[in-house]
Design an enzyme around this catalytic site. Structure first.
Site, mmCIF file in Angstrom:
data_model
loop_
_atom_site.group_PDB
_atom_site.id
_atom_site.type_symbol
_atom_site.label_atom_id
_atom_site.label_comp_id
_atom_site.label_asym_id
_atom_site.label_seq_id
_atom_site.Cartn_x
_atom_site.Cartn_y
_atom_site.Cartn_z
ATOM 1 N N GLU A 132 -26.630 63.133 6.101
ATOM 2 C CA GLU A 132 -26.281 61.830 6.696
ATOM 3 C C GLU A 132 -26.342 61.868 8.227
ATOM 4 O O GLU A 132 -26.744 60.902 8.873
ATOM 5 C CB GLU A 132 -24.871 61.424 6.240
ATOM 6 C CG GLU A 132 -24.435 60.056 6.706
ATOM 7 C CD GLU A 132 -25.278 58.928 6.129
ATOM 8 O OE1 GLU A 132 -25.211 58.701 4.922
ATOM 9 O OE2 GLU A 132 -26.001 58.269 6.901
ATOM 10 N N GLY A 137 -26.381 59.180 13.676
ATOM 11 C CA GLY A 137 -25.018 59.688 13.884
ATOM 12 C C GLY A 137 -23.993 59.165 12.898
ATOM 13 O O GLY A 137 -24.038 59.469 11.702
ATOM 14 N N ILE A 139 -23.481 56.155 11.809
ATOM 15 C CA ILE A 139 -23.826 55.017 10.945
ATOM 16 C C ILE A 139 -24.283 55.557 9.589
ATOM 17 O O ILE A 139 -25.212 56.366 9.529
ATOM 18 C CB ILE A 139 -24.972 54.177 11.550
ATOM 19 C CG1 ILE A 139 -24.640 53.747 12.972
ATOM 20 C CG2 ILE A 139 -25.259 52.966 10.680
ATOM 21 C CD1 ILE A 139 -25.770 52.981 13.643
ATOM 22 N N GLU A 193 -30.909 65.672 22.955
ATOM 23 C CA GLU A 193 -31.339 66.891 22.257
ATOM 24 C C GLU A 193 -31.355 68.057 23.242
ATOM 25 O O GLU A 193 -31.392 67.851 24.463
ATOM 26 C CB GLU A 193 -32.760 66.698 21.707
ATOM 27 C CG GLU A 193 -32.887 65.622 20.657
ATOM 28 C CD GLU A 193 -32.020 65.897 19.450
ATOM 29 O OE1 GLU A 193 -32.272 66.876 18.744
ATOM 30 O OE2 GLU A 193 -31.053 65.146 19.237
ATOM 31 N N ASP A 204 -37.811 62.090 18.689
ATOM 32 C CA ASP A 204 -36.586 62.155 17.869
ATOM 33 C C ASP A 204 -36.493 60.917 16.962
ATOM 34 O O ASP A 204 -36.206 61.033 15.770
ATOM 35 C CB ASP A 204 -35.368 62.231 18.806
ATOM 36 C CG ASP A 204 -34.057 62.203 18.055
ATOM 37 O OD1 ASP A 204 -33.691 63.227 17.466
ATOM 38 O OD2 ASP A 204 -33.404 61.134 18.044
ATOM 39 N N LYS A 208 -36.585 60.529 12.715
ATOM 40 C CA LYS A 208 -35.622 59.736 11.932
ATOM 41 C C LYS A 208 -36.344 58.647 11.135
ATOM 42 O O LYS A 208 -35.985 58.354 9.994
ATOM 43 C CB LYS A 208 -34.572 59.132 12.866
ATOM 44 C CG LYS A 208 -33.677 60.188 13.514
ATOM 45 C CD LYS A 208 -32.898 59.613 14.687
ATOM 46 C CE LYS A 208 -31.975 60.642 15.327
ATOM 47 N NZ LYS A 208 -31.437 60.211 16.625
#
Ligand code: HSE
Length: 434
Positions: A132, A137, A139, A193, A204, A208
């Site tokens: 998760e 983060g 959410i 990061e 990044d 995601k």
């Protein structure tokens, strides 16, 4: 309570230290919700100073300098991988799964690049692999797409899924901060990061988005297949012009199933209308707007980076795995079956409105020549403004919004324009998302 669930932590940087703190400070509520106490038994990090911080919190935790020792330990049921990167983390997660340990990771690069093979390995070993914290983060976007909306056909997911780049653009817009200063502040706050290039170049967010596309559409997409642009090209002048046109600039990630069945996937800064919910998502906040066939629009927002929010997501996964283990029911597959065509739309075929900023010679006829060339390519101007450049006598900036156009046509036209004497610098293009 029957037994303790034991956790081994690999990597004790910003997020790892947050996990140590959450597990200690919220131990009671975690034990109550998991159905058993969760005990951090071992922590590994190459940096002795980080291990000293752990020792100060709880001297009973075993401290190691080699993360690969953690999966070998008998007093570890769940391995938390927070070392980051791809190659070493891949080996570490494999070692943990081969040792029949469940794994929690926040490593989006690893899952985006190697997720398919790792989930297959987890399943083969009867282990859970939870992640998760890898996307947005605090959410709970993974659980929402994978579980709450599992019955629906997702049409689109749009969001701000990199806190550092949102923080930088917000600081530039709200406080007039310089890019470098805002980046430094984001690093100091623990949002960025280890290599912040990944944040500012969109890498990044691409990692995601590849994970989101897998969950939402069953798509097996590699980050390298996603058209990606970072925020480095955004100039304070663009922020100001956008504001005057009634827009804010946000670092967006877009995943949409098109009528053709192909996927529109992209990461780039975008002009968002001032009234759009994404326009209110400021600083290190992230947000994800999901459109489903049955559910319609959903909007999730929260802190997408930083120790507390990310560690809370990691701890939530640990609790979930503990509950699965105590119930004797581990292994929940993450990927949804593919929903058809995996083709990714070429960015040249995107139909969008655009913000364009030209640097031109401040001479009569330039504006007419520019608009004539755009019109010849079928690009129609919706709004336009021209300012003399303050610092550079004889030059001017022309900012405009276009009506919908095919991106390939716009790019061809700009290339041709920038090859003439009309412009004095390459023209800036930012897509409008609404
Ligand atoms: N560097 C990431 C960000 C951390 O800024 O969003 C959370 O994934």
């Amino acid at each position: 309570m029957e037994r303790e669930i034991r956790v081994g932590l690999c990597g004790c940087g910003v997020i790892g230290e947050g996990v140590v703190t959450v597990l200690r400070e919220h131990a009671d509520v975690i034990a109550a919700r998991a159905g058993a106490p969760i005990k951090l038994t071992a922590v590994a990090d190459k940096d002795p100073a980080r291990l000293e911080i752990v020792r100060a919190q709880d001297p009973s935790i075993a401290l190691l300098d080699d993360a690969f020792e953690i999966p070998k330990r008998d007093d570890v049921d769940i391995v938390v991988e927070l070392i980051g990167g791809v190659e070493l983390a891949d080996r570490l997660v494999r070692a943990a799964l081969d040792a029949k340990k469940h794994v929690v990771t926040a490593n989006k690069a690893l899952l985006a690049e190697r997720g398919g093979a790792l989930f297959a390995l987890a399943e083969a070993n009867g282990c859970d692999l939870y992640f998760e914290a890898a996307v947005a983060g605090a959410i709970p976007v993974i659980r929402v797409i994978r579980e709450s909306l599992a019955s629906d056909h997702i049409r689109s997911v749009r969001g701000i899924i990199n806190g550092t780049s949102n923080y930088i653009l917000s600081s530039m817009a709200n406080e007039g901060a310089a890019f470098e200063d805002a980046l430094k502040a984001a690093q100091e706050a623990g949002f960025a990061e280890a290599d912040p290039t990944l944040d500012i170049t969109g890498g990044d967010a691409g990692h995601k988005l590849a994970i989101i596309a897998g969950l939402a559409f069953g798509a097996r997409v590699l980050p390298s297949e996603i058209p990606t642009e970072g925020i480095e090209q955004v100039d304070p002048r663009d922020i100001q012009y956008a504001r005057n046109f009634g827009y804010v600039i946000r670092p967006l990630a877009v995943a949409e199933r098109l009528r053709s069945g192909a996927l529109d996937l992209r990461v780039h800064p975008a002009l968002v209308p001032e009234g759009d919910p994404l326009a209110y998502v400021d600083g290190a906040l992230n947000a994800v707007a999901i459109q489903g066939e049955m559910v319609g629009p959903s909007f999730l927002s929260g802190l997408g980076a930083g120790a507390g929010p990310t560690a809370t997501s990691v701890a939530g996964d640990i609790i979930d795995i503990a509950k699965n283990s105590l119930a004797g029911a581990p292994v929940r597959t993450w990927h949804l079956p593919s929903e058809g065509d995996q083709k990714i739309q070429a960015i040249a075929d995107l139909s969008s409105r655009y913000y364009l900023r030209f640097s031109v010679q401040d001479e009569s006829g330039v504006l007419a020549a520019l608009s004539g060339k755009l019109s010849d390519s079928g690009i129609s101007i919706e709004k336009m403004v021209q300012d003399a450049d303050s610092g550079d006598a004889g030059t001017a900036s022309i900012a405009m919004l276009t009506h919908h156009a095919r991106e390939g046509d716009v790019r061809d036209s700009l290339r041709a324009i920038d090859n003439t004497h009309l412009t004095t610098a390459p023209t800036h293009l930012i897509r409008i998302v609404e």
